[in-house]
Motif scaffolding. Structure first.
Motif, PDB file in Angstrom:
ATOM      1  N   TRP A  51     -10.073   3.943  -2.065  1.00  0.00           N
ATOM      2  CA  TRP A  51      -9.039   2.974  -2.419  1.00  0.00           C
ATOM      3  C   TRP A  51      -8.810   2.992  -3.918  1.00  0.00           C
ATOM      4  CZ3 TRP A  51      -6.670  -0.134   1.279  1.00  0.00           C
ATOM      5  CH2 TRP A  51      -7.269  -0.168   2.540  1.00  0.00           C
ATOM      6  N   THR A 111       0.834  -1.193   0.000  1.00  0.00           N
ATOM      7  CA  THR A 111       0.000   0.000   0.000  1.00  0.00           C
ATOM      8  C   THR A 111       0.874   1.251   0.000  1.00  0.00           C
ATOM      9  OG1 THR A 111      -0.167   0.081   2.415  1.00  0.00           O
ATOM     10  CG2 THR A 111      -1.887  -1.129   1.246  1.00  0.00           C
ATOM     11  N   ASN A 112       0.363   2.299  -0.623  1.00  0.00           N
ATOM     12  CA  ASN A 112       1.020   3.598  -0.682  1.00  0.00           C
ATOM     13  C   ASN A 112      -0.047   4.674  -0.539  1.00  0.00           C
ATOM     14  OD1 ASN A 112       3.903   2.909  -1.493  1.00  0.00           O
ATOM     15  ND2 ASN A 112       2.746   1.837  -3.054  1.00  0.00           N
ATOM     16  N   THR A 113       0.385   5.880  -0.213  1.00  0.00           N
ATOM     17  CA  THR A 113      -0.544   6.986  -0.059  1.00  0.00           C
ATOM     18  C   THR A 113      -0.678   7.750  -1.367  1.00  0.00           C
ATOM     19  OG1 THR A 113       0.122   7.195   2.245  1.00  0.00           O
ATOM     20  CG2 THR A 113      -1.056   9.058   1.288  1.00  0.00           C
ATOM     21  N   SER A 126       8.506   2.866  -0.272  1.00  0.00           N
ATOM     22  CA  SER A 126       7.135   3.236  -0.625  1.00  0.00           C
ATOM     23  C   SER A 126       7.146   4.293  -1.719  1.00  0.00           C
ATOM     24  CB  SER A 126       6.383   3.751   0.611  1.00  0.00           C
ATOM     25  OG  SER A 126       6.996   4.919   1.097  1.00  0.00           O
ATOM     26  N   SER A 140      -6.178   8.865  -0.896  1.00  0.00           N
ATOM     27  CA  SER A 140      -6.650   7.495  -1.101  1.00  0.00           C
ATOM     28  C   SER A 140      -5.534   6.555  -0.698  1.00  0.00           C
ATOM     29  CB  SER A 140      -6.972   7.232  -2.579  1.00  0.00           C
ATOM     30  OG  SER A 140      -8.008   8.040  -3.033  1.00  0.00           O
ATOM     31  N   ILE A 141      -5.898   5.335  -0.418  1.00  0.00           N
ATOM     32  CA  ILE A 141      -4.892   4.303  -0.200  1.00  0.00           C
ATOM     33  C   ILE A 141      -4.771   3.532  -1.509  1.00  0.00           C
ATOM     34  CG2 ILE A 141      -4.225   2.272   1.130  1.00  0.00           C
ATOM     35  CD1 ILE A 141      -6.011   3.440   3.398  1.00  0.00           C
ATOM     36  N   SER A 142      -3.566   3.461  -2.012  1.00  0.00           N
ATOM     37  CA  SER A 142      -3.303   2.786  -3.276  1.00  0.00           C
ATOM     38  C   SER A 142      -2.700   1.413  -2.995  1.00  0.00           C
ATOM     39  CB  SER A 142      -2.333   3.636  -4.112  1.00  0.00           C
ATOM     40  OG  SER A 142      -1.996   2.968  -5.301  1.00  0.00           O
TER      41      SER A 142
END
Length: 144
Positions: A134, A4-6, A64, A86-88
């Motif tokens: 997401w 996950t990344n921001t 990240s 979002s969370i990617s």
């Protein structure tokens, strides 16, 4: 296993913000694309005022990636400072992307179904039942 990344959204000052983040964290942008880079389509017209805005930018930071874009066109009215992220998720396979997207979208809202995109990712966006945004993607080239 997925990572996950921001993903941050801005109201026209994405490039300025990411230039600042680059000065803080160092490194180079691994991608910078503008709305003018989107191929022409009958279904999408980019207003002239939005063409120079950032469609997508990526800044690797350690293990990240900080990603972002400007809100424009039909998305601009929904922009609110404070909920502009979002969370990617970067999936390891198309099967994993489908599984995660399906599970997260249960009782939520699909904003863009998973599909192959012009930039090469299998990509979709959703808001889960708790109001969290997401992005789910799989890139076959990066997972070889």
């Amino acid at each position: 296993m997925a990572t996950t990344n921001t993903y941050l959204n801005f109201n026209g000052n994405c490039e300025e913000a990411f230039t600042f983040y680059k000065s803080v964290f160092g490194g180079e942008f691994s991608y910078l694309g503008r709305f003018s880079d989107i191929p022409p389509s009958e279904n999408l017209t980019i207003p002239e005022a939005d063409k120079s805005k950032i469609m997508h930018i990526s800044l690797p930071i350690g293990n990240s990636i900080l990603m972002g874009s400007d809100s424009g066109g039909e998305w601009a009215p929904d922009f609110k400072q404070g909920n502009n992220f979002s969370i990617s998720i970067s999936a390891d396979s198309k099967i994993e992307a489908d599984k995660l997207f399906s599970a997260l979208s249960k009782n939520g809202k699909i904003n863009m179904p998973l599909e192959n995109t012009f930039w090469g990712d299998y990509f979709g966006m959703l808001t889960d039942q708790f109001g969290i945004s997401w992005m789910v993607s799989f890139n076959e080239q990066q997972n070889q």
